[in-house]
Design a protein around this motif. Structure first.
Motif, short mmCIF file in Angstrom:
data_model
loop_
_atom_site.label_atom_id
_atom_site.label_comp_id
_atom_site.label_asym_id
_atom_site.label_seq_id
_atom_site.Cartn_x
_atom_site.Cartn_y
_atom_site.Cartn_z
N GLN A 112 46.36 50.84 45.86
CA GLN A 112 45.15 50.70 46.68
C GLN A 112 45.53 50.98 48.15
O GLN A 112 46.08 50.11 48.82
N LYS A 113 45.24 52.18 48.61
CA LYS A 113 45.69 52.60 49.94
C LYS A 113 44.67 52.31 51.05
O LYS A 113 45.05 52.09 52.20
N MET A 114 43.39 52.31 50.72
CA MET A 114 42.36 52.39 51.77
C MET A 114 41.88 51.03 52.28
O MET A 114 41.40 50.94 53.41
N PHE A 115 41.98 49.98 51.46
CA PHE A 115 41.42 48.69 51.87
C PHE A 115 42.41 47.57 51.60
O PHE A 115 43.33 47.70 50.80
N GLU A 116 42.17 46.44 52.27
CA GLU A 116 43.03 45.27 52.12
C GLU A 116 42.45 44.31 51.07
O GLU A 116 41.25 44.27 50.83
N SER A 117 43.34 43.54 50.47
CA SER A 117 42.98 42.37 49.65
C SER A 117 42.13 42.69 48.42
O SER A 117 41.40 41.83 47.94
N ARG A 118 42.22 43.91 47.91
CA ARG A 118 41.41 44.26 46.75
C ARG A 118 42.13 44.06 45.42
O ARG A 118 41.52 44.22 44.37
N LEU A 119 43.40 43.70 45.47
CA LEU A 119 44.14 43.53 44.23
C LEU A 119 44.43 42.06 43.91
O LEU A 119 45.06 41.76 42.89
N PHE A 120 43.95 41.16 44.75
CA PHE A 120 44.30 39.76 44.54
C PHE A 120 43.58 39.13 43.35
O PHE A 120 43.88 37.99 43.00
N PHE A 121 42.64 39.85 42.73
CA PHE A 121 41.97 39.31 41.55
C PHE A 121 42.85 39.40 40.30
O PHE A 121 42.48 38.86 39.25
N VAL A 122 44.01 40.08 40.40
CA VAL A 122 44.83 40.29 39.20
C VAL A 122 45.38 38.97 38.65
O VAL A 122 45.71 38.89 37.46
N ASP A 123 45.45 37.91 39.48
CA ASP A 123 45.93 36.63 38.96
C ASP A 123 45.03 36.11 37.85
O ASP A 123 45.49 35.46 36.91
N LYS A 124 43.73 36.44 37.94
CA LYS A 124 42.80 36.01 36.89
C LYS A 124 43.05 36.79 35.60
O LYS A 124 42.94 36.24 34.50
N LEU A 125 43.40 38.06 35.73
CA LEU A 125 43.73 38.86 34.53
C LEU A 125 45.04 38.37 33.92
O LEU A 125 45.19 38.34 32.70
N ILE A 126 45.99 37.98 34.76
CA ILE A 126 47.26 37.45 34.27
C ILE A 126 47.00 36.15 33.49
O ILE A 126 47.59 35.91 32.44
N ASP A 127 46.09 35.31 34.02
CA ASP A 127 45.73 34.09 33.30
C ASP A 127 45.14 34.40 31.92
O ASP A 127 45.27 33.60 30.99
N MET A 128 44.50 35.58 31.80
CA MET A 128 43.90 35.97 30.52
C MET A 128 44.91 36.62 29.57
O MET A 128 44.58 36.95 28.44
N GLY A 129 46.14 36.80 30.06
CA GLY A 129 47.19 37.35 29.22
C GLY A 129 47.61 38.77 29.54
O GLY A 129 48.45 39.34 28.84
N ALA A 130 47.06 39.35 30.59
CA ALA A 130 47.45 40.71 30.97
C ALA A 130 48.86 40.72 31.55
O ALA A 130 49.31 39.74 32.16
N LYS A 131 49.56 41.83 31.32
CA LYS A 131 50.92 42.00 31.86
C LYS A 131 50.83 42.86 33.12
O LYS A 131 50.76 44.08 33.05
N ILE A 132 50.83 42.18 34.27
CA ILE A 132 50.66 42.86 35.56
C ILE A 132 51.71 42.33 36.53
O ILE A 132 51.93 41.12 36.63
N ILE A 133 52.35 43.25 37.23
CA ILE A 133 53.29 42.88 38.30
C ILE A 133 52.65 43.30 39.62
O ILE A 133 52.44 44.50 39.86
N LEU A 134 52.33 42.32 40.45
CA LEU A 134 51.78 42.62 41.78
C LEU A 134 52.95 42.89 42.71
O LEU A 134 53.64 41.98 43.15
N CYS A 135 53.18 44.17 42.98
CA CYS A 135 54.36 44.57 43.76
C CYS A 135 54.22 44.15 45.22
O CYS A 135 55.19 43.69 45.85
N SER A 185 45.09 40.55 22.36
CA SER A 185 43.82 40.49 23.07
C SER A 185 43.93 39.64 24.33
O SER A 185 44.76 38.71 24.39
N LEU A 186 43.11 39.95 25.32
CA LEU A 186 42.99 39.06 26.46
C LEU A 186 42.31 37.78 25.99
O LEU A 186 41.53 37.77 25.04
N LYS A 187 42.61 36.67 26.66
CA LYS A 187 42.07 35.37 26.28
C LYS A 187 40.97 34.96 27.26
O LYS A 187 41.08 35.18 28.46
N ALA A 188 39.93 34.33 26.72
CA ALA A 188 38.80 33.90 27.54
C ALA A 188 39.23 32.84 28.54
O ALA A 188 40.17 32.07 28.30
N THR A 189 38.52 32.80 29.67
CA THR A 189 38.84 31.82 30.70
C THR A 189 37.61 31.61 31.58
O THR A 189 36.59 32.30 31.42
N THR A 190 37.72 30.70 32.52
CA THR A 190 36.67 30.48 33.53
C THR A 190 37.20 31.02 34.85
O THR A 190 38.32 30.73 35.25
#
Length: 299
Positions: free
Chosen positions: A202-225, A240-245
């Protein structure tokens, strides 16, 4: 020729002029809204206005074409330099709005993540730019049928392409005609179930990738570099991803989390959906119409 005033207490500014006159403007950045405002002011200004480093998105192009039909004199449409010769008056016209390319990209991602067959009607294919190509890099099959897009059911999953030297695929945003930043979050969530890995930059804007922690909670394999880059290792639908709030932080991340929830096992709850409503009209009704199990809960 305008005068600018700013009220610090009320955080209110005003711009007034008895008469505007043409000028040369070199924009600091290719702002869509900024270019549109200058264009609309320039068509009735005296003399010639030149906008260099102008935005050239299809939405800006359709505005210029509509104004020309109304009597304006705008040249350079589709390029980064617009030349506007002021006219005395404008007339009426009829205009058909372009479809929302961000919605189109979101539906593509939804179909892939839920392994569903979907046809998106009247997409104005010639105005989609890089969008079909980028989703194809993620392994998603996109079929053109006239001015419609058909996404077959990806029952065997989808595989992310790699570069000719075997290195990891990178998907990044750029001003038009580059890939729109508003679809990077969709690509990111789609990649969580792909076969292979991808780097989202994400080159053009700030703070647009911080939602990935919610995907990680659902079981996604993501490394926030770092705040602008994330590496996604796809599950290939073996897990499968797991449901969450969760809470929607903004429009684009919010619909990405919604897509993740629709593909997840179990029942998810998304708060702050006003963010999603800003960009996706009646999203719950339209999703139910194609088979989604989704309810809007009144507070």
């Amino acid at each position: 020729g305008a005068k600018f005033r700013y009220n610090r207490e009320d955080h209110f500014y005003g711009v007034e002029a008895k008469e505007l006159k043409g000028a040369f403007m070199l924009l600091d950045e290719a702002s869509v809204t900024g270019t549109a405002n200058i264009v609309m002011a320039s068509v009735l200004a005296k003399g010639v206005t030149t906008i260099y480093n102008a935005a050239c998105e299809p939405y800006l192009q359709q505005l210029c074409k509509m104004l020309n039909r109304m009597g304006a004199k705008i040249s350079g449409i589709g390029s980064n330099m617009l030349i506007i010769e002021g006219v005395d008056q404008l007339g009426g016209t009829e205009h058909t709005m372009l479809p929302d390319m961000i919605e189109i990209g979101s539906w593509i991602g939804l179909a892939a993540m839920t392994t569903s067959e979907l046809t998106i009607k009247k997409v104005s294919w010639d105005d989609l730019g890089q969008i079909p190509n980028v989703f194809a890099k993620l392994g998603i099959t996109i079929e053109r049928d006239g001015d419609d897009i058909h996404i077959p059911a990806h029952t065997e999953g989808y595989e992310i392409q790699s570069y000719i030297d075997g290195s990891i695929m990178t998907i990044s945003d750029a001003p038009w005609p580059g890939f729109t930043p508003d679809l990077l979050s969709i690509c990111l969530v789609v990649a969580t179930q792909a076969r292979g890995s991808v780097l989202i930059h994400q080159k053009m804007f700030e703070s647009r990738l911080f939602f990935v922690d919610k995907l990680i909670d659902m079981g996604a394999k993501i490394i926030l570099c770092d705040p602008h880059r994330a590496t996604i290792i796809g599950h290939d639908f073996k897990s499968s991803l797991k449901a969450t709030t969760m809470t929607s932080p903004d429009i684009r991340a919010g619909v990405s989390l919604l897509i993740a929830a629709l593909s997840a096992k179990g029942t998810s709850i998304i708060h702050n959906i006003e963010q999603i409503d800003r960009g996706y009209e009646r999203i719950d009704e339209r999703l139910r119409a194609i088979g989604a199990r989704i309810e809007r809960i009144d507070p």
